[in-house]
Write a protein that holds these residues in place. Structure first.
Motif, short mmCIF file in Angstrom:
data_model
loop_
_atom_site.label_atom_id
_atom_site.label_comp_id
_atom_site.label_asym_id
_atom_site.label_seq_id
_atom_site.Cartn_x
_atom_site.Cartn_y
_atom_site.Cartn_z
N LEU A 122 1.09 -1.74 0.18
CA LEU A 122 -0.33 0.18 -0.41
C LEU A 122 1.05 1.43 0.14
O LEU A 122 0.45 1.76 -0.22
N SER A 123 1.95 0.94 0.74
CA SER A 123 2.92 2.06 0.99
C SER A 123 3.42 2.30 -0.70
O SER A 123 3.61 3.91 -0.98
N SER A 124 4.13 1.65 -1.23
CA SER A 124 5.07 1.51 -2.62
C SER A 124 3.86 2.39 -3.63
O SER A 124 4.41 2.81 -4.72
N LYS A 125 2.81 1.43 -3.19
CA LYS A 125 1.46 1.82 -4.76
C LYS A 125 0.51 3.19 -4.06
O LYS A 125 -0.44 3.09 -5.37
N LYS A 126 0.97 3.90 -3.53
CA LYS A 126 -0.61 4.69 -3.23
C LYS A 126 -0.66 5.73 -3.72
O LYS A 126 -1.72 6.16 -3.93
N MET A 127 -0.06 6.02 -5.07
CA MET A 127 0.54 6.94 -5.84
C MET A 127 -1.27 6.49 -7.55
O MET A 127 -1.66 6.71 -7.49
N GLN A 128 -0.12 4.77 -6.95
CA GLN A 128 -1.04 4.29 -7.91
C GLN A 128 -2.90 4.36 -7.40
O GLN A 128 -3.85 4.85 -8.23
#
Length: 423
Positions: free
Chosen positions: A178-184
């Protein structure tokens, strides 16, 4: 080869800082420091710390079980006294735990003053959850009229389960994803919201005349759009005109595609994360070193100098500078500052006589875990030149004892095949 059983049995990643001897602590802070280690999840180097972790977990599970059992009228009537006692005991433990965490907060945030560290913990997400774990239970005593509202906030106790994640890497994967893909994910949610509003407007345009009481304004179709786009389809609001039904079919198909976007992002993130963890697990046990990372402090000689003036040996270069949130690919004119983290690279030596440097990471099953340097059964051609522990570089002496998480740098003039990499 003997093992010493008094060696801390935890990795550096599990603790905010490495264990300090009491002699290095101010006399008044020794109690605070030991309390901090006791309440920190995953620190099991002493029996009291391990026991506290077990008690915390049991108290949380018992408290949640009591909350669930209280919703069954038959069980509540039969075991009301027992359930009440268990809830009183566990909630009191949460209150004591909160006080201990506030008291030991200066070691959680060592860069802040004690008062600021305690304030930061109190208003942090973890601090708020810890406060809501016990406060709503006692507040009705002082504010009887708000008992129903306070009872609702007791549900926050379940958030304490996330603290158990510290024991299991697999449970931490969802947080990393969730942290690494938050922008997507934010982008996909934004698209869904735009499509939802557009669907509501379109349905209002074609259904208002036929169902003025149902689609009475532009936003009255939001509920219908949400249930349709998210494929729930409650059926309490639906189009009755031919054009409205056609539009509903189109929006339903769009909804399937839109919901699949965040699902695909999260699924891809899981695959990437597990692939990365697997690669680290395979390669991190023993790796040839070509890069080192150092952090400059105000007393370092390089602070205030340009990169070209650092006088590095031939074949050695400063590859990357991490300055706060900025990543700098330096040229010769970049001035180094205190707090910079440098990634320094060097060419692998090519000589007739092999001179190898290797890194061995000590895991739980490694034969060196709990062993003193002088007791290592390694070749006379191999030397332990440095140990990296909790971000600190240590030049070990003969009585140095290895722990889980230590990164051991070895130097040898012969083949390193005989060096154990774990069991």
């Amino acid at each position: 080869m003997s093992r010493k059983k008094d060696i801390p049995n935890h990795s550096a990643a599990e603790t905010p800082d490495d264990r300090l001897p009491d002699s290095e602590l101010p006399k008044g802070d020794r109690l605070r420091y030991h309390i901090f280690r006791m309440v920190s999840v995953g620190v099991v180097d002493e029996p009291v710390n391990q026991a506290y972790d077990v008690i915390s977990t049991v108290a949380l599970i018992v408290n949640l079980a009591v909350m669930i059992l209280n919703t069954f009228s038959g069980i509540q009537e039969r075991y009301d006294t027992l359930l009440l006692v268990l809830e009183h005991v566990t909630v009191f433990f949460f209150a004591v735990d909160y006080v201990l965490r506030v008291y030991s907060a200066p070691y959680l945030y060592p860069d802040l003053s004690p008062v600021k560290a305690q304030i930061k913990y109190v208003f942090s997400f973890a601090g708020i959850i810890d406060f809501l774990s016990f406060a709503p239970f006692y507040l009705p005593i002082f504010f009887p009229s708000g008992a129903s509202v306070f009872r609702f906030f007791r549900v926050a106790r379940i958030m304490r389960l996330f603290r158990i994640n510290a024991y299991y890497d697999s449970l931490n994967v969802i947080t990393e994803v969730l942290s690494s893909k938050k922008m997507q994910l934010v982008s996909s949610v934004f698209i869904i919201l735009v499509l939802m509003i557009a669907s509501s407007l379109c349905m209002y345009s074609v259904e208002n005349a036929a169902q003025p009481n149902v689609f009475e304004n532009a936003f009255s179709g939001i509920w219908w759009a949400a249930s349709t786009l998210l494929t729930v389809g409650y059926g309490d609001i639906y189009p009755i005109t031919t054009m409205g039904k056609i539009l509903g079919i189109v929006i339903t198909f769009l909804g399937v595609g839109m919901v699949a976007i965040p699902t695909g992002i999260i699924s891809a993130g899981f695959v990437e994360q597990y692939t990365r963890l697997k690669k680290i697990g395979e390669l991190a046990v023993e790796e040839g070193i070509r890069f080192i990372r150092i952090k400059l402090n105000a007393k370092d000689a390089w602070v205030g100098r340009q990169v070209k003036d650092t006088q590095l040996p031939h074949g050695v270069l400063i590859a990357v500078i991490q300055r706060g949130r900025d990543t700098i690919i330096p040229n010769g004119n970049v001035v180094l500052e205190a707090g910079d983290t440098l990634l320094i690279g060097a060419d692998s030596p090519k000589q007739d006589i092999p001179m190898n440097t290797k890194e061995v990471i000590i895991d739980r099953n490694h034969s060196w875990n709990g062993t003193a340097l002088r007791d290592l059964d390694i070749s006379r051609q191999t030397f332990v030149i440095m140990v990296r522990r909790s971000g600190r570089n240590i030049v070990p002496k003969g009585d140095f004892v290895f722990r889980i998480g230590d990164e051991v740098v070895l130097y040898t003039r012969s083949n390193l095949d005989e060096i154990p990499t774990g069991e």
